[in-house]
Design a protein around this motif. Sequence first.
Motif, short mmCIF file in Angstrom:
data_model
loop_
_atom_site.label_atom_id
_atom_site.label_comp_id
_atom_site.label_asym_id
_atom_site.label_seq_id
_atom_site.Cartn_x
_atom_site.Cartn_y
_atom_site.Cartn_z
N UNK A 1 10.26 4.41 -13.76
CA UNK A 1 9.66 3.92 -12.52
C UNK A 1 9.78 5.02 -11.48
N UNK A 2 8.69 5.66 -11.16
CA UNK A 2 8.69 6.78 -10.22
C UNK A 2 8.86 6.28 -8.79
N UNK A 3 9.59 7.05 -7.99
CA UNK A 3 9.74 6.68 -6.58
C UNK A 3 8.43 6.83 -5.82
N UNK A 4 7.46 7.53 -6.42
CA UNK A 4 6.15 7.69 -5.79
C UNK A 4 5.18 6.59 -6.19
N UNK A 5 5.63 5.67 -7.04
CA UNK A 5 4.77 4.58 -7.48
C UNK A 5 4.36 3.72 -6.28
N UNK A 6 3.09 3.35 -6.22
CA UNK A 6 2.61 2.46 -5.17
C UNK A 6 3.08 1.04 -5.50
N UNK A 7 3.70 0.40 -4.54
CA UNK A 7 4.31 -0.90 -4.78
C UNK A 7 3.31 -1.92 -5.30
N UNK A 8 2.06 -1.83 -4.84
CA UNK A 8 1.04 -2.77 -5.29
C UNK A 8 0.76 -2.72 -6.78
N UNK B 1 0.80 -1.22 0.00
CA UNK B 1 0.00 0.00 0.00
C UNK B 1 0.84 1.28 0.00
N UNK B 2 2.14 1.15 0.19
CA UNK B 2 2.99 2.33 0.30
C UNK B 2 3.81 2.54 -0.97
N UNK B 3 4.35 3.74 -1.07
CA UNK B 3 5.16 4.11 -2.24
C UNK B 3 6.51 3.41 -2.20
N UNK B 4 7.17 3.43 -3.35
CA UNK B 4 8.49 2.82 -3.47
C UNK B 4 9.47 3.43 -2.47
N UNK B 5 9.52 4.76 -2.41
CA UNK B 5 10.51 5.39 -1.53
C UNK B 5 10.25 5.10 -0.06
N UNK C 1 11.57 2.09 5.04
CA UNK C 1 10.68 1.71 6.12
C UNK C 1 11.45 1.04 7.26
N UNK C 2 11.35 1.62 8.44
CA UNK C 2 12.07 1.10 9.60
C UNK C 2 13.50 1.60 9.72
#
Length: 276
Positions: free
Chosen positions: A141-148, A97-101, A106-107
């Motif tokens: 591939x944008x860093x704002x792309x949603x991973x899903x 559900x989160x963006x690539x960046x 994360x963490x």
Amino acid sequence: MAEPSEVLVKMVNIRKSFGHVEVLRGVNFEVGYNEVVGLLGDNGAGKSTLIKILTGVHQPDSGEIYWKGKKLVNYSVAMARELGIETVFQERALSEQHSLWRNIFMGREITNRWGFIDIRKQREEAERIIREYMGFTSSALSVDAIVGTMSGGEKQGVAIARALHFQADLIILDEPTTGLSLSETQKVLSFVEEIKKKGKSAIFITHNIYHVYPVADRIVILDRGKVVGEFMKAAISLEELVEKLYLVARTGRLNGESETSQRTPTTPHGLESLMP
């Protein structure tokens, strides 16, 4: 096997039982520096248990683990990460559900001098990471792309890039090509090659020899909790290796070196769909 100081990680005589079931029966396994090792085995061979011991999830009943020549004591998941061991799980590598960046950091967020997350810095670093480790431009591939919304191969690439960015010395790939198309599988294999180019090591866990053979330096076959075969890729052809897998599947033996009991003839899991 090499001396512990000569390899990145060395597991010696690892045994593990769950109740009355002996899952690992004296396994010796090692990974050298800047080496990709293919770990093959059917379902139930003990691959997952071996890797969970290597990553500190399970403790072995007996046996020793060495990291860069040093015996590990009171080994844990936290220690594994501190040492530089990262696992990329096929289904749970990223947050869909989160963006690539956000996934990359994360963490392990980058913070400013006031302790707040530095979003601008994280986005800039993410763009550099996908260019350097994945070979993608920001327009592709944008860093704002949603991973899903990303393809399976791209997701694996992001997880591998994240591990490389955080200086993992050993990246464990858990069935990274399962369920992927031919083109997506090829993407993943190119990312595995990138691990080698960066001077790092990897364990490629799979039951599909056709996927791991092109990128592995060495192939280890695990069957019913024992290593029944180990081959340098340079010394064996793909066809010869497939024959070895069939031999293990039919008899549980490899050149008479493994079990003496016969097993019911089967086709190695993952090979049947690829046979003519």
